[in-house]
Design an enzyme around this catalytic site. Structure first.
Site, PDB file in Angstrom:
ATOM      1  CE1 TYR A  83       7.107 -11.338  50.538  1.00 14.38           C
ATOM      2  CE2 TYR A  83       5.680  -9.450  50.163  1.00 14.38           C
ATOM      3  CZ  TYR A  83       5.870 -10.814  50.207  1.00 14.38           C
ATOM      4  OH  TYR A  83       4.826 -11.650  49.948  1.00 14.38           O
ATOM      5  CG  ASP A 143      -4.234  -9.254  48.702  1.00 15.40           C
ATOM      6  OD1 ASP A 143      -5.377  -9.703  48.840  1.00 15.40           O
ATOM      7  OD2 ASP A 143      -3.263  -9.957  48.376  1.00 15.40           O
ATOM      8  CG  HIS A 386       2.104  -8.243  57.067  1.00 15.40           C
ATOM      9  ND1 HIS A 386       2.722  -8.725  55.933  1.00 15.40           N
ATOM     10  CD2 HIS A 386       1.672  -7.010  56.747  1.00 15.40           C
ATOM     11  CE1 HIS A 386       2.662  -7.812  54.989  1.00 15.40           C
ATOM     12  NE2 HIS A 386       2.041  -6.746  55.456  1.00 15.40           N
ATOM     13  CE1 TYR A 467       4.608 -15.258  47.152  1.00 16.40           C
ATOM     14  CE2 TYR A 467       5.147 -14.404  44.991  1.00 16.40           C
ATOM     15  CZ  TYR A 467       4.520 -14.266  46.208  1.00 16.40           C
ATOM     16  OH  TYR A 467       3.804 -13.120  46.465  1.00 16.40           O
ATOM     17  NE  ARG A 468       7.071 -10.306  46.866  1.00 14.22           N
ATOM     18  CZ  ARG A 468       6.017  -9.533  46.584  1.00 14.22           C
ATOM     19  NH1 ARG A 468       4.871 -10.076  46.278  1.00 14.22           N
ATOM     20  NH2 ARG A 468       6.110  -8.227  46.586  1.00 14.22           N
TER      21      ARG A 468
END
Ligand code: ADP
Length: 522
Positions: A83, A143, A386, A467-468
């Site tokens: 992010y 996670d 990722h 959502y993000r």
């Protein structure tokens, strides 16, 4: 910023915080870049990193930022990889690293089941503390457990126990506002209250949500509810053979989830690519860098003894209750042809059963024991990085199939593997489509960014929103939340300008820019 003004701001910060806590050498700054950059040419390094040691230090930083127009970018531990990580949304902003020095567990309340923490407390820290003190409580961890409880909750992150919706269990913030004032929310606004962590809403409008995924303040303390450790628990895996089974899985899931029984936690349905990604490299299954063929997928399923979709959940309670719930789960999901059932008790990694790895890892995570095993996904490709495309889906078979088909088609087109999981809330799902890419290749970064942009638009055209998202895509996602001629963004901007007149706080976060930066195409 003008270089001379910046130097003056820095000198004042050094005087207030001490030279050790105002760091701008290249080596330190290089630790605050985006580890998984998407844009081909930049990774958004900051100009300086600040280490406050107290709420008063944070107030001082905010005051100096206002005086000189220095943009700030608060992080807790900055493990928000995928992010943007530790890097600011606005290149060159001053990172306020809250976690380095403000990392105390201020309270664990065994009777009422909560903790009050500073931003630097990680999931590992709190889990270790609970273990060391023989606590009856357990945490809900995402996670990867290396991040901060405050950071994850402010991002509205999720975990997998019954307390998986982190913001739902947030109870009480202490926050330094962009003007430098310090505020407590909820019952914390009543001096001497003993219910700050017991009743999140307090009196009057409920502001806590305004500090999530936002740029309206710097959180210095947060309360979080903790559940009690159950007398027993069992984690299960149900495998479903065919891609098309997704519809039936979700239609079966919904009532069991809404009623919180027999499904008790936040379950996940993961596809074979994601599960294989944790225990193998892509080249084990296919040499051709093109889309994974049906044959390669079948090879993975057979070798790992998993389905195309793999559903993981955990049951808690006295053993009789676990067995009762498990009986119902087997009965209802057994109606989907080809479903196979396993538990952490009967399927272990002994004898080289790699397909049991995720089941065993889930059992730990779902019992409050943080793990870093999902990081193994980074070995799927060389120089692995990722990013996630994460649309919200209804817990509905047709919707899930529609989203999955849409993303898969585009992933194939862009040569990206569709490594996906549905994280199942009470009525909605976070459909996390994890794209793994080789961060050393500019072409791969660009393709991934292009794919993400296309999917955001395509999903929005079908009525879906995320959502993000990654820093680089915040404007794109916010642009899709545009019902009523952009009323929502206009609302955020009005609040932003009122609370942060000098636009110092995390400019651009979630696509919200203060007026100083708005419309400058940054
Ligand atoms: P984690 O390390 O838990 O993944 P981060 O520290 O990266 O979380 O935080 C994620 C995001 O949440 C940051 O990029 C920032 O936007 C916001 N954030 C984190 N901590 C704070 C804080 N103490 N105050 C305000 N915003 C924060």
């Amino acid at each position: 910023m003008d270089a001379a003004v910046f130097d003056r701001a820095l000198a004042k910060l050094v005087k207030a915080l001490g030279a050790d806590n105002v760091v701008s050498d290249l080596e330190t700054l290089s630790g605050y870049i985006d580890l998984y950059p998407l844009e081909p040419s930049q990774n958004n390094a900051p100009s300086v990193v600040l280490y406050p040691g107290s709420p008063e230090d944070v107030q001082t930083i905010v005051a100096i930022a206002n005086e000189f127009g220095l943009p700030l970018s608060p992080i807790s531990t900055g493990q928000n990889n995928g992010y943007g990580g530790k890097s600011p949304r606005l290149k060159g902003a001053a990172v306020v690293d809250m976690g380095r020095r403000m990392n105390r567990i201020l309270e664990v309340n065994e009777k009422f089941g909560y903790a009050l923490v500073e931003p630097g407390v990680t999931y590992f820290d709190l889990a270790n503390h609970l273990k060391a003190t023989n606590s009856i409580l357990m945490i809900d961890t995402p996670d990867l457990g290396w991040g901060s409880i405050v950071g994850n909750t402010l991002e509205r992150g999720v975990g997998y126990t019954p307390y998986g919706d982190h913001f739902m269990w947030q109870t009480g913030l202490e926050v330094v506002l962009p003007t430098g004032r310090i505020m407590r929310t909820g019952m914390g606004a009543v001096p001497g209250s003993n219910t700050w962590q017991l009743f999140p809403y307090g009196f009057g409008p409920y502001p806590d949500g305004l500090f999530t995924q936002s740029n309206l303040g710097i959180v210095t303390k947060m309360g979080i509810g903790l559940m009690q450790r159950p007398p027993a628990s069992m984690t299960y895996l149900v495998t479903f053979d065919r891609e098309e089974d997704l519809g039936a899985i979700m239609d079966t899931m919904l009532p069991l989830r809404i009623n919180m029984f027999p499904i008790q936690n936040v379950p996940v349905v993961r596809n074979i690519i994601l599960d294989a990604g944790v225990v193998s490299k892509r080249t084990e299954w296919q040499d051709d860098p093109g889309p994974l063929t049906a044959e390669s997928i079948e090879k993975m399923k057979a070798a790992l003894n998993l389905g195309y979709w793999n559903f993981y959940g955990t049951l808690y309670g006295p053993e009789e209750m676990i067995q009762m719930a498990w009986g119902i789960i087997q009965q209802v999901f057994g109606q989907i042809p080809g479903a196979k059932f396993f538990t952490n008790r009967d399927r272990t990694e002994d004898n080289g059963d790699r397909g049991a790895h995720v089941l065993q890892d889930r059992h730990k995570i779902n019992n409050g024991i943080p793990s870093l095993d999902e990081m193994k996904l980074m070995d799927w490709l060389p120089h692995g990085a990722h990013v996630s495309f994460s649309p919200i889906s209804a817990v509905d078979g047709a919707d899930a199939m529609r989203q999955s088909t849409m993303v898969k088609a585009r992933s194939d087109q862009f040569n990206k593997d569709y490594a996906a999981q549905f994280i199942i809330g009470l009525r909605e799902m976070h459909h996390i489509c994890l794209f793994l890419y080789d961060k050393s290749k500019q072409s791969d970064r660009k393709e991934t960014l292009d794919l993400m942009r296309l999917l955001i638009k395509e999903a929005a055209a079908a009525g879906y929103g995320e959502y993000r998202t990654h820093n680089a895509l915040m404007d794109d996602v916010m642009a899709t939340f545009n019902w009523g001629d952009g009323a929502l963004l206009n609302f955020h901007e009005a609040i932003k300008d009122a609370l942060d007149p000098n636009s110092i706080m995390a400019p651009g976060k979630s696509g919200i820019w203060g007026k100083k930066y708005r419309g400058r195409g940054l």
